[in-house]
Design a protein around this motif. Structure first.
Motif, PDB file in Angstrom:
ATOM      1  N   HIS A 234       0.802  -1.232   0.000  1.00 41.92           N
ATOM      2  CA  HIS A 234       0.000   0.000   0.000  1.00 41.92           C
ATOM      3  C   HIS A 234       0.832   1.278   0.000  1.00 41.92           C
ATOM      4  O   HIS A 234       0.290   2.358   0.224  1.00 41.92           O
ATOM      5  CB  HIS A 234      -0.979   0.025   1.189  1.00 41.92           C
TER       6      HIS A 234
ATOM      7  N   ARG B  28      -0.148   4.662  -1.933  1.00 41.43           N
ATOM      8  CA  ARG B  28      -1.050   5.691  -1.405  1.00 41.43           C
ATOM      9  C   ARG B  28      -0.293   6.800  -0.670  1.00 41.43           C
ATOM     10  O   ARG B  28      -0.885   7.831  -0.329  1.00 41.43           O
ATOM     11  CB  ARG B  28      -2.067   5.056  -0.449  1.00 41.43           C
TER      12      ARG B  28
ATOM     13  N   ARG C 205      -9.911  -0.830   2.828  1.00 47.26           N
ATOM     14  CA  ARG C 205      -8.983   0.302   2.798  1.00 47.26           C
ATOM     15  C   ARG C 205      -8.782   0.856   4.202  1.00 47.26           C
ATOM     16  O   ARG C 205      -7.672   1.203   4.604  1.00 47.26           O
ATOM     17  CB  ARG C 205      -9.525   1.398   1.884  1.00 47.26           C
TER      18      ARG C 205
END
Length: 246
Positions: free
Chosen positions: A180, A183, A218
Motif C-alpha cells: 500500500h 497511497r 482500505r
C-alpha cells in the motif's frame, strides 16, 4: 523499439480483461507523436482473460510490454515490478480500471519539462480528482482519509489516492517499499527531500469490471500504514552531500 523511450506508462492490473484494449488504445492516442514511450503492464495474478487481452494489445501496439505475478501481491508491488522493468527514466502511473484519463499525461509531461533540470529528479506530479466519478460512499471515505492523512503527514496533497502520477524512475527506486505504499507517494517523496505538485486531472466512471477493494478493507489497512509512514517521516535524514577537492 531499440531506442530507449523517454516515458514509461506503468499500469498494474488484476482481473481487468475488458479494460485492457480500451485503455491501451487511449494511451497510444494521447502520446503518439508527443513523446517516445513504452507501456508496461503488470498482471497481478489475474484469474480472468487479462493475460490474453494483454497479448492482443501487444500484437496491436509495439509499445506494450507486460509481466505477470504468479500470485497476487497487491497494487504497490505490481507498480514496483512495472517500474523495475521500465527502460524509460520517467514514469507515468495509471490505474488499470480506466478511471484515470491518459489524455492528462501530455500536460503533466509539459509541466515536468518546464521544471529546471536540477529539480526534476525529485519532483512528483500528483493528479487531483477535483470532480470524482465514484459512488457517494467512496467519495466520502476518500475525503475523510485524505483529511486524516494530511493532518498526520503534512504532505500538502489534496488527493494522494489518485492513480495519475508522474515521477522519475530513480526517485521511485530510492523510496522505501511496503504494501500500500502507492497511497503515500507524496509523503515519501517529501521524506526523500523532493517536492510534490498537485494538478487537476479528469476522472471517469469505471469502464468495466468491479473494484478489487472495499472502503472497509482500505480503512482496516490504513491505520497501521499511516502510523508506519509517520514513523518513517520522523526518522528521515537528508544529508547535503559535498565532494571536497581530491
Amino acid at each position: 523499439m531499440n531506442a530507449v523511450p523517454e516515458l514509461a506508462v506503468v499500469v498494474p492490473v488484476k482481473n481487468e480483461a475488458d479494460n485492457i484494449l480500451p485503455l491501451v488504445t487511449e494511451i497510444h492516442a494521447a502520446l503518439h507523436g508527443v513523446v517516445e514511450f513504452e507501456i508496461i503492464y503488470v498482471d497481478d495474478g489475474s484469474t480472468d482473460a487479462t493475460g490474453q487481452k494483454l497479448l492482443e494489445a501487444k500484437g496491436r501496439f509495439p509499445q506494450v510490454r507486460f509481466v505477470r505475478h504468479r500470485a497476487s501481491c497487491g497494487q504497490s508491488q505490481a507498480i514496483a515490478t512495472a517500474v523495475k522493468h521500465a527502460r524509460a527514466p520517467l514514469i507515468a502511473m495509471l490505474d488499470g480500471d480506466g478511471q484515470n484519463d491518459p489524455a492528462d499525461i501530455p500536460s503533466m509531461l509539459a509541466r515536468w519539462r518546464a521544471e529546471p533540470e536540477a529539480s526534476r529528479e525529485k519532483l512528483l506530479i500528483a493528479g487531483w480528482r477535483a470532480n470524482r466519478k465514484d459512488t457517494s460512499s467512496r467519495r466520502w471515505a476518500s475525503k475523510a482519509a485524505n483529511a486524516i492523512r494530511a493532518w498526520a503527514l503534512r504532505d500538502n496533497t489534496p488527493d494522494t489516492g489518485c492513480g495519475s502520477k508522474l515521477f522519475s524512475r530513480a526517485l521511485f527506486l530510492d523510496l522505501p517499499r511496503f504494501d500500500h505504499m502507492h497511497r503515500y507517494l507524496p509523503a515519501l517523496t517529501i521524506r526523500a527531500g523532493g517536492t510534490v505538485e498537485s494538478v487537476v486531472v479528469n476522472h471517469r466512471p469505471r469502464g468495466a469490471g468491479a473494484s478489487n477493494y472495499s472502503n472497509l478493507r482500505r480503512a482496516l489497512v490504513g491505520v497501521p500504514d499511516l502510523l508506519g509512514v509517520m514513523w518513517l517521516m520522523r526518522r528521515s535524514r537528508n544529508p547535503v552531500v559535498e565532494i571536497p577537492p581530491q
